[in-house]
Design a protein around this motif. Structure first.
Motif, PDB file in Angstrom:
ATOM      1  N   PRO A 286      -2.632  30.794   2.335  1.00  0.00           N
ATOM      2  CA  PRO A 286      -3.766  30.815   1.407  1.00  0.00           C
ATOM      3  C   PRO A 286      -5.098  30.497   2.076  1.00  0.00           C
ATOM      4  CG  PRO A 286      -1.902  29.667   0.428  1.00  0.00           C
ATOM      5  CD  PRO A 286      -1.572  29.880   1.872  1.00  0.00           C
ATOM      6  N   HIS A 287      -6.144  31.199   1.608  1.00  0.00           N
ATOM      7  CA  HIS A 287      -7.524  30.902   1.997  1.00  0.00           C
ATOM      8  C   HIS A 287      -8.141  29.949   0.976  1.00  0.00           C
ATOM      9  CE1 HIS A 287      -7.828  35.256   3.811  1.00  0.00           C
ATOM     10  NE2 HIS A 287      -6.816  34.565   4.300  1.00  0.00           N
ATOM     11  N   SER A 288      -7.818  30.199  -0.283  1.00  0.00           N
ATOM     12  CA  SER A 288      -8.317  29.426  -1.422  1.00  0.00           C
ATOM     13  C   SER A 288      -7.245  29.535  -2.499  1.00  0.00           C
ATOM     14  CB  SER A 288      -9.654  29.991  -1.918  1.00  0.00           C
ATOM     15  OG  SER A 288      -9.534  31.373  -2.242  1.00  0.00           O
ATOM     16  N   GLY A 289      -7.442  28.844  -3.593  1.00  0.00           N
ATOM     17  CA  GLY A 289      -6.396  28.860  -4.610  1.00  0.00           C
ATOM     18  C   GLY A 289      -5.231  27.977  -4.204  1.00  0.00           C
ATOM     19  N   VAL A 290      -4.279  27.836  -5.119  1.00  0.00           N
ATOM     20  CA  VAL A 290      -3.159  26.917  -4.912  1.00  0.00           C
ATOM     21  C   VAL A 290      -1.872  27.539  -5.439  1.00  0.00           C
ATOM     22  CG1 VAL A 290      -2.204  24.633  -5.469  1.00  0.00           C
ATOM     23  CG2 VAL A 290      -4.666  24.901  -5.120  1.00  0.00           C
ATOM     24  N   LEU A 291      -0.819  27.491  -4.621  1.00  0.00           N
ATOM     25  CA  LEU A 291       0.527  27.869  -5.047  1.00  0.00           C
ATOM     26  C   LEU A 291       1.293  26.608  -5.416  1.00  0.00           C
ATOM     27  CD1 LEU A 291       1.515  30.456  -2.268  1.00  0.00           C
ATOM     28  CD2 LEU A 291       0.604  30.931  -4.537  1.00  0.00           C
TER      29      LEU A 291
ATOM     30  N   VAL B 148       7.761  24.825  -8.562  1.00  0.00           N
ATOM     31  CA  VAL B 148       8.233  24.227  -9.812  1.00  0.00           C
ATOM     32  C   VAL B 148       9.752  24.342  -9.903  1.00  0.00           C
ATOM     33  CG1 VAL B 148       8.133  24.308 -12.328  1.00  0.00           C
ATOM     34  CG2 VAL B 148       6.063  24.755 -10.989  1.00  0.00           C
ATOM     35  N   VAL B 149      10.399  23.230 -10.257  1.00  0.00           N
ATOM     36  CA  VAL B 149      11.831  23.222 -10.529  1.00  0.00           C
ATOM     37  C   VAL B 149      12.015  23.259 -12.039  1.00  0.00           C
ATOM     38  CG1 VAL B 149      13.960  21.896 -10.393  1.00  0.00           C
ATOM     39  CG2 VAL B 149      12.447  21.999  -8.417  1.00  0.00           C
ATOM     40  N   ASP B 150      12.659  24.309 -12.551  1.00  0.00           N
ATOM     41  CA  ASP B 150      12.946  24.415 -13.980  1.00  0.00           C
ATOM     42  C   ASP B 150      14.231  23.662 -14.297  1.00  0.00           C
ATOM     43  OD1 ASP B 150      10.762  26.148 -14.660  1.00  0.00           O
ATOM     44  OD2 ASP B 150      11.847  27.763 -13.638  1.00  0.00           O
ATOM     45  N   LEU B 151      14.214  22.892 -15.386  1.00  0.00           N
ATOM     46  CA  LEU B 151      15.367  22.097 -15.769  1.00  0.00           C
ATOM     47  C   LEU B 151      16.213  22.835 -16.812  1.00  0.00           C
ATOM     48  CD1 LEU B 151      13.552  18.658 -16.051  1.00  0.00           C
ATOM     49  CD2 LEU B 151      14.831  19.585 -14.108  1.00  0.00           C
ATOM     50  N   PRO B 152      17.543  22.694 -16.741  1.00  0.00           N
ATOM     51  CA  PRO B 152      18.424  23.420 -17.673  1.00  0.00           C
ATOM     52  C   PRO B 152      18.123  23.130 -19.137  1.00  0.00           C
ATOM     53  CG  PRO B 152      19.692  22.487 -15.862  1.00  0.00           C
ATOM     54  CD  PRO B 152      18.308  21.942 -15.742  1.00  0.00           C
ATOM     55  N   GLY B 153      17.703  21.901 -19.445  1.00  0.00           N
ATOM     56  CA  GLY B 153      17.426  21.540 -20.822  1.00  0.00           C
ATOM     57  C   GLY B 153      16.042  21.919 -21.290  1.00  0.00           C
ATOM     58  N   GLY B 154      15.292  22.599 -20.443  1.00  0.00           N
ATOM     59  CA  GLY B 154      13.919  22.978 -20.781  1.00  0.00           C
ATOM     60  C   GLY B 154      12.913  22.154 -20.015  1.00  0.00           C
ATOM     61  N   GLY B 155      11.743  22.708 -19.837  1.00  0.00           N
ATOM     62  CA  GLY B 155      10.699  22.028 -19.084  1.00  0.00           C
ATOM     63  C   GLY B 155      10.916  22.168 -17.594  1.00  0.00           C
ATOM     64  N   GLY B 156      10.123  21.449 -16.849  1.00  0.00           N
ATOM     65  CA  GLY B 156      10.211  21.514 -15.400  1.00  0.00           C
ATOM     66  C   GLY B 156       9.273  20.509 -14.779  1.00  0.00           C
ATOM     67  N   ALA B 157       9.267  20.470 -13.455  1.00  0.00           N
ATOM     68  CA  ALA B 157       8.398  19.549 -12.736  1.00  0.00           C
ATOM     69  C   ALA B 157       7.980  20.170 -11.412  1.00  0.00           C
ATOM     70  CB  ALA B 157       9.102  18.219 -12.489  1.00  0.00           C
ATOM     71  N   GLU B 158       6.766  19.851 -11.012  1.00  0.00           N
ATOM     72  CA  GLU B 158       6.271  20.330  -9.739  1.00  0.00           C
ATOM     73  C   GLU B 158       6.880  19.519  -8.604  1.00  0.00           C
ATOM     74  OE1 GLU B 158       1.843  21.235  -8.486  1.00  0.00           O
ATOM     75  OE2 GLU B 158       2.363  19.159  -8.060  1.00  0.00           O
ATOM     76  N   THR B 159       7.258  20.199  -7.523  1.00  0.00           N
ATOM     77  CA  THR B 159       7.780  19.502  -6.350  1.00  0.00           C
ATOM     78  C   THR B 159       6.846  19.622  -5.149  1.00  0.00           C
ATOM     79  OG1 THR B 159       9.072  21.448  -5.679  1.00  0.00           O
ATOM     80  CG2 THR B 159      10.160  19.824  -7.090  1.00  0.00           C
ATOM     81  N   GLY B 160       5.799  20.430  -5.268  1.00  0.00           N
ATOM     82  CA  GLY B 160       4.864  20.560  -4.163  1.00  0.00           C
ATOM     83  C   GLY B 160       3.848  21.648  -4.419  1.00  0.00           C
ATOM     84  N   VAL B 161       2.797  21.647  -3.631  1.00  0.00           N
ATOM     85  CA  VAL B 161       1.773  22.684  -3.705  1.00  0.00           C
ATOM     86  C   VAL B 161       1.405  23.116  -2.294  1.00  0.00           C
ATOM     87  CG1 VAL B 161       0.807  21.918  -5.913  1.00  0.00           C
ATOM     88  CG2 VAL B 161      -0.119  21.008  -3.765  1.00  0.00           C
ATOM     89  N   VAL B 162       0.941  24.341  -2.183  1.00  0.00           N
ATOM     90  CA  VAL B 162       0.437  24.870  -0.910  1.00  0.00           C
ATOM     91  C   VAL B 162      -0.929  25.478  -1.165  1.00  0.00           C
ATOM     92  CG1 VAL B 162       0.745  26.589   0.916  1.00  0.00           C
ATOM     93  CG2 VAL B 162       2.728  25.354   0.027  1.00  0.00           C
ATOM     94  N   GLY B 163      -1.875  25.114  -0.342  1.00  0.00           N
ATOM     95  CA  GLY B 163      -3.205  25.696  -0.409  1.00  0.00           C
ATOM     96  C   GLY B 163      -3.666  26.114   0.961  1.00  0.00           C
TER      97      GLY B 163
END
Length: 234
Positions: free
Chosen positions: A48-53, A56-71
């Protein structure tokens, strides 16, 4: 060293970069775009030059959580190019921007042929692993207020003052309920750290955010410096 908006590519010696540059293509990263699904074979590596990737880990029961970002400080697809080529996570464009990309087979070839390029990419992947461990410890021991400050500092480092993010999305990113984010964001606004409206957060005082954040901010920055210390000594 070359002048390039991606920090990893900018670290390369001019001769090394010149061997890689013909294989780089610049693309637009569009907000909300999914660039990888779990178990999916990657088609390209991203610098990436700009912006952010966002990972996300999706959970079986719904929802999810971020585990990291790359910019602009890193790469997505480096470890896949050296291994089986599949993504372990869903990866979305969190903040729009631009990225250099290389077709994954070509990235594999370049990494295997060039010691300097391979060393820099592996150093970043080791940093990313250390950052993930810090993230887990942070979620277990620090308050929502501290974690939100830490996350906003990280986003500011990658994207600047204007962050096109909703509170719903932030809740996923730090793994808490939306109401918890709303309460914390209100407190940060009252303390003069941020302004916010629907879909946009503006950082007013990064210094205050850093002061209110947990010590993980310094630890994560330290991991990044240490990952590339051998490069700085040579």
């Amino acid at each position: 060293m070359p002048q390039h908006p991606n920090a990893l590519l900018a670290r390369l010696a001019e001769r090394t970069f010149c061997s890689i540059e013909p294989h780089l293509k610049t693309i637009q990263l569009n907000k909300g775009e999914c660039v990888a699904e779990p178990g999916q074979k990657l088609g390209k590596g991203y610098f990436p030059h700009s912006g952010v990737l966002s990972f996300v880990v999706d959970l079986p029961g719904g929802g999810g959580a971020e585990t990291g970002v790359v910019g602009r400080d890193g790469v997505f697809g480096g470890i896949q190019a050296l291994d089986h080529g599949k993504s372990l996570n869903r990866v979305n464009v969190q903040i729009p921007g631009e990225s250099s990309v290389i077709p994954l087979p070509q990235l594999t070839k370049l990494l295997l042929e060039n010691d300097e390029f391979r060393k820099i990419v592996i150093s970043y992947e080791l940093y990313a692993f250390a950052r993930t461990q810090q993230h887990v410890a942070c979620n277990a021991h620090h308050s929502v207020h501290q974690r939100l400050c830490k996350w906003l500092v990280r986003m500011h480092d990658l994207a600047g003052d204007e962050l096109p993010l909703t509170q719903e999305f932030i809740a996923i990113m730090i793994g808490v309920r939306r109401t918890s984010v709303s309460d914390a964001a209100k407190a940060l606004h009252q303390e003069g750290m941020i302004d916010y409206s629907r879909g946009l957060i503006r950082v007013k005082s990064k210094a205050k955010l850093e002061e209110a954040a947990c010590e993980c901010v310094d630890h994560i920055r330290g991991h990044y410096r240490e990952a590339f210390q051998p490069d700085q000594e040579t």
